[in-house]
Design an enzyme around this catalytic site. Structure first.
Site, PDB file in Angstrom:
ATOM      1  N   TYR A   1      27.312  -3.511  68.436  1.00 27.60           N
ATOM      2  CA  TYR A   1      27.569  -2.069  68.373  1.00 27.60           C
ATOM      3  C   TYR A   1      26.463  -1.304  67.639  1.00 27.60           C
ATOM      4  CZ  TYR A   1      32.274  -3.703  69.556  1.00 27.60           C
ATOM      5  OH  TYR A   1      33.345  -4.310  70.155  1.00 27.60           O
TER       6      TYR A   1
ATOM      7  N   LYS B   1      42.543 -12.950  65.676  1.00 29.88           N
ATOM      8  CA  LYS B   1      42.182 -12.391  64.372  1.00 29.88           C
ATOM      9  C   LYS B   1      42.892 -13.101  63.220  1.00 29.88           C
ATOM     10  CE  LYS B   1      40.708  -7.802  65.971  1.00 29.88           C
ATOM     11  NZ  LYS B   1      39.272  -7.954  65.729  1.00 29.88           N
TER      12      LYS B   1
ATOM     13  N   ASP C   1      49.224  -7.122  73.709  1.00 34.27           N
ATOM     14  CA  ASP C   1      47.995  -7.549  73.052  1.00 34.27           C
ATOM     15  C   ASP C   1      48.194  -7.346  71.551  1.00 34.27           C
ATOM     16  OD1 ASP C   1      45.529  -7.864  71.913  1.00 34.27           O
ATOM     17  OD2 ASP C   1      44.472  -6.451  73.225  1.00 34.27           O
TER      18      ASP C   1
ATOM     19  N   TYR D   1      41.978  -0.593  74.034  1.00 32.81           N
ATOM     20  CA  TYR D   1      40.854  -1.505  73.829  1.00 32.81           C
ATOM     21  C   TYR D   1      41.418  -2.914  73.813  1.00 32.81           C
ATOM     22  CZ  TYR D   1      37.174  -4.197  71.591  1.00 32.81           C
ATOM     23  OH  TYR D   1      36.232  -5.145  71.317  1.00 32.81           O
TER      24      TYR D   1
END
Length: 394
Positions: A6, A246, A219, A132
């Site tokens: 990014y 995560k 998600d 996202y």
């Protein structure tokens, strides 16, 4: 040379070099920093936790990795059993991968092939505006081996809606015949701007998915393990497939899981080899990752982290109560997330350097100044993060 994420490599500033980390702190050569973003929302138990570190060391003394193709091992079997135990309903069938993005890819493949295996032409996907779900792009599309991709000749079409029940009902009315799934980040949309919405949307989504035979995918890569103030949002509304990542490993090593219910799994369980799910990440079920995941889940349950999260959420709400500024559009708080959305992204220019001097590592982006804090913070440490955010505007 490292190609950083990014970033425009030509103009990026030099990254902070970390030489040590412990608890909620990361250390550069000249500064001790509270990590206010938990290493992209994953490191919820802090760094150098002795139990998590020991789980990796102990497993490494046996072996670090073996492939799951034709092989198995205790850590992956125990983790699969543990996830089936702690997840609600009949979310029992665990497909492991090496990142949250891949876990979503797997879920979408499951949803598509579920209907292919049943002889139904349902190739479209319903998703949320500002959603996202990871960074993978076209990897399967550019592959040219029909043995792996025969079920996916038809390309998905994706429809996006906002989080209103009216938009949801209209989308199902118009597209239910071709939808194979609705995929959502439940209650809290992360990288799309930390948008928060009501559980009633998910409840209605479950009803419509049942009515029109559409799979519901959660998600929970970012939202799982307490981030929304719920253990899993799936505890409130039960999906057909859930994606975890995560915090699954406590942020210690990359790993993810796509967990399906019995209905989904049964569509693949067949004498027909064409009904098999042809997917297999090299490091799926990695023994180190499974071992640290088991230790992390034990920590979460044994030390009652849900109570810690609720306490810190209350501290955040009290600290931010009544705060406003003319440049701020909205302040949003949910579970382990606090977001200040500003009207103009230029307002946040220079904040990272400002926070660094105050002893806080932050990474605002676009219009969003936020913290996704680790759950091991003291009250004073969380207040320091939030006061640093507030003082920037003053």
């Amino acid at each position: 040379m490292i190609w950083y994420p990014y970033e425009q490599m030509k103009t990026m500033k030099e990254p902070y070099k970390i030489i040590d980390a412990e608890g909620p702190y990361i250390y550069t050569k000249d500064q001790k920093l509270l990590d206010s973003v938990s290493s992209w929302w994953s490191n919820i138990y802090g760094y150098k936790h002795p139990e998590l570190t020991n789980a990796i060391k102990t497993q490494a003394n046996q072996f670090c990795h073996v492939m799951l193709g034709g092989l198995t091992h205790d850590p992956v079997e125990k983790l699969s059993d543990k996830l089936a135990q702690i997840l609600p309903g009949d979310l029992d069938y665990c497909f492991f991968s090496d990142s949250g993005s891949v876990s979503v890819e797997v879920a979408l493949k499951m949803a598509h092939q579920y209907y292919v295996n049943k002889g139904q032409d349902k190739k479209d996907v319903l998703a949320l505006t500002h959603s996202y779900h990871g960074d993978t792009f076209r990897a399967m599309e550019i592959g040219d081996d029909p043995d792996y991709h025969f079920a996916f000749k038809e390309k998905n079409h994706v429809f996006h809606i906002d989080t209103t029940i009216e938009a949801l009902e209209q989308a199902f009315a118009e597209h239910h015949d071709t939808l194979n799934c609705l995929i959502v980040e439940p209650l809290l949309q992360g990288a799309g701007g930390f948008l928060m919405y009501d559980v009633s949307f998910l409840e209605r989504a479950r009803e419509l998915c049942d009515e029109y035979d559409v799979l519901l995918i959660f998600d929970e890569v970012a939202t799982g393990f307490g981030r929304t103030g719920n253990r899993f949002v799936a505890d409130l509304v039960l999906p057909d497939i859930i994606c975890l990542g995560k915090a699954l490993t406590g942020g210690y090593i990359g790993h993810a899981a796509t967990v399906a219910n019995h209905k989904v799994f049964d569509a693949f369980y067949s004498d027909n080899p064409d009904h098999a799910l042809m997917h297999g990440p090299t490091f799926m079920g990695n023994a180190l990752a499974c071992s640290v995941s088991l230790a992390a889940i034990e920590l979460f349950e044994r030390d009652d982290y849900m109570s810690k999260i609720h306490h810190l959420e209350n501290i955040a709400k009290e600290t931010m109560r009544g705060f406003s500024h003319e440049s701020i559009k909205e302040i949003r708080i949910m579970g382990g997330c606090v977001c200040i959305e500003v009207k103009n992204p230029a307002t946040l220019k220079g904040y990272q350097e400002y926070a660094y001097k105050k002893g806080v590592f932050a990474r605002p982006f676009l219009n969003f100044l936020y913290t996704m804090f680790p759950y091991v913070l003291t009250d004073e440490e969380l207040i320091l993060i939030l006061n640093t955010m507030k003082e920037w505007f003053e």
